[in-house]
Motif scaffolding. Structure first.
Motif, PDB file in Angstrom:
ATOM      1  N   PRO A 135      66.712  56.049 -32.175  1.00  0.00           N
ATOM      2  CA  PRO A 135      68.125  56.023 -32.580  1.00  0.00           C
ATOM      3  C   PRO A 135      68.475  57.180 -33.506  1.00  0.00           C
ATOM      4  N   SER A 172      60.854  56.181 -34.804  1.00  0.00           N
ATOM      5  CA  SER A 172      61.594  57.139 -35.622  1.00  0.00           C
ATOM      6  C   SER A 172      60.625  58.168 -36.178  1.00  0.00           C
ATOM      7  N   LEU A 207      69.159  56.446 -37.980  1.00  0.00           N
ATOM      8  CA  LEU A 207      68.502  55.156 -38.158  1.00  0.00           C
ATOM      9  C   LEU A 207      68.395  54.788 -39.630  1.00  0.00           C
ATOM     10  N   VAL A 248      61.054  51.038 -30.085  1.00  0.00           N
ATOM     11  CA  VAL A 248      61.963  51.709 -31.017  1.00  0.00           C
ATOM     12  C   VAL A 248      61.121  52.467 -32.031  1.00  0.00           C
ATOM     13  N   SER A 263      67.338  46.621 -39.908  1.00  0.00           N
ATOM     14  CA  SER A 263      67.731  47.934 -39.410  1.00  0.00           C
ATOM     15  C   SER A 263      69.164  47.904 -38.914  1.00  0.00           C
ATOM     16  N   VAL A 297      69.742  49.245 -35.928  1.00  0.00           N
ATOM     17  CA  VAL A 297      69.567  49.487 -34.496  1.00  0.00           C
ATOM     18  C   VAL A 297      70.502  48.571 -33.705  1.00  0.00           C
ATOM     19  N   LEU A 307      69.995  49.139 -27.090  1.00  0.00           N
ATOM     20  CA  LEU A 307      68.566  49.263 -26.815  1.00  0.00           C
ATOM     21  C   LEU A 307      68.230  48.604 -25.477  1.00  0.00           C
TER      22      LEU A 307
END
Length: 250
Positions: A220, A135, A223, A133, A112, A114, A119
Motif C-alpha cells: 500500500p 511494506s 501505509l 501485505v 493499520s 490498509v 486488498l
C-alpha cells in the motif's frame, strides 16, 4: 466474505498485562484489540470470522458472546491444548473455509490503514495462492521479492540466515519488504499443507512453495501500521487513527 483472526498468541512482549488476560483483549483507546479488528473486518465486508484461541482462550469466547458475536457469524478454532503457530493455525481452521473462496487472515495485534476491500480485489487479479501485505519499514527479517513482486526468499539481516527453495539464491538481487501480518489466502493452498505437521510457520510454508507458485505482495501507498505486540508500541497505539478510517489505494 470469510476471515481468520490470529488471537492465540501468548503475548509475552506485553507482560505483565498478559499475565491475566489474552493479548487480544488488551485495550487500545478503550476498546480491546480484538474488537478493533472485528469492526474493521465487518466494515470491509467480512461477515464470517473464525478466531483461533490458546492463551486465556475462554476470556476471548466470553467477550465475543457478551457482544452477541458482533451480529455476524463468529466461530473459534481451539488451540488450547497445543499452540500451532501461524501455518498450523490456518490448517486447523481449514474446515471453516468451505466455500472455495479466498479468505483474509489478520493478526489481532496489527492496526493499520490498509483498505481490506481493495486488498481483496487486488488479490483476485493476481491468480495467486496468497497475497501478502508488505511494506518497506525497517525490521530484522525481510521477505524477498522479484521484480514482479513474487516471493522468492527470506533473510534475517541480524544473523545472515537466508531461506529460499531456489538454487544458488543470492538475496542481493531481490527487493526486501517487511510482512505486515495481513494476508489473503486461497483454499487451494491447503493441498500443499497436507504433508506439513500440525505446528508450522505460514512464512516457512510460503517459502516451501514459492518456486512453483506465484505468491504476490500487496504494497500500500502511505501505509500506516503499528504492531501492538509490545508495551512501548501499545502506548504509541493510543494515538493511532481509528481502524476503519483508511484510505483507498490504487
Amino acid at each position: 466474505m470469510k476471515a481468520m483472526i490470529f488471537a492465540a498468541g501468548l503475548g509475552t512482549r506485553l507482560k505483565p498485562l498478559t499475565d491475566s488476560l489474552p493479548k487480544a483483549l488488551v485495550s487500545v483507546g478503550e476498546k480491546p484489540l480484538l474488537q478493533h479488528i472485528i469492526e474493521k473486518l465487518k466494515q470491509s465486508g467480512f461477515d464470517e470470522i473464525i478466531i483461533n484461541i490458546h492463551h486465556f482462550g475462554q476470556q476471548i469466547i466470553d467477550f465475543v458472546e457478551e457482544n452477541n458475536r458482533f451480529d455476524i457469524r463468529i466461530e473459534f478454532s481451539d488451540e488450547r491444548e497445543k499452540l500451532l503457530d501461524t501455518g498450523g493455525g490456518i490448517k486447523k481452521a481449514s474446515w471453516f473455509f468451505d466455500d472455495n473462496k479466498p479468505f483474509l487472515v489478520h493478526n489481532v495485534d496489527i492496526l493499520s490503514n490498509v483498505d481490506l476491500s481493495n486488498l481483496y480485489t487486488f488479490h483476485l487479479k493476481t491468480h495467486s495462492p496468497a497475497t501478502l501485505v508488505c511494506s518497506s519499514r525497517e525490521t530484522l527479517r525481510y521477505l524477498l521479492f522479484d521484480s514482479n513482486q513474487h516471493l522468492k526468499g527470506w533473510i534475517n539481516e541480524k544473523t545472515g540466515e537466508v531461506k529460499s527453495p531456489l538454487p544458488d539464491f543470492d538475496p542481493s538481487g531481490y527487493r526486501k519488504f517487511a510482512f505486515s501480518g495481513i494476508q489473503i489466502v486461497e483454499p487451494s493452498a491447503f493441498r500443499y499443507m497436507e504433508n506439513f505437521p500440525d505446528n508450522f510457520s505460514i512464512i516457512d510454508f510460503y517459502l516451501s512453495i514459492c518456486s512453483k507458485e506465484k505468491l504476490a505482495a500487496f504494497i500500500p501507498r502511505d501505509l500506516q501500521l503499528i504492531d501492538v505486540g509490545k508495551l512501548n508500541s501499545l502506548e504509541e497505539a493510543q494515538n493511532f487513527p481509528i481502524p476503519g478510517r483508511f484510505h483507498h489505494y490504487t
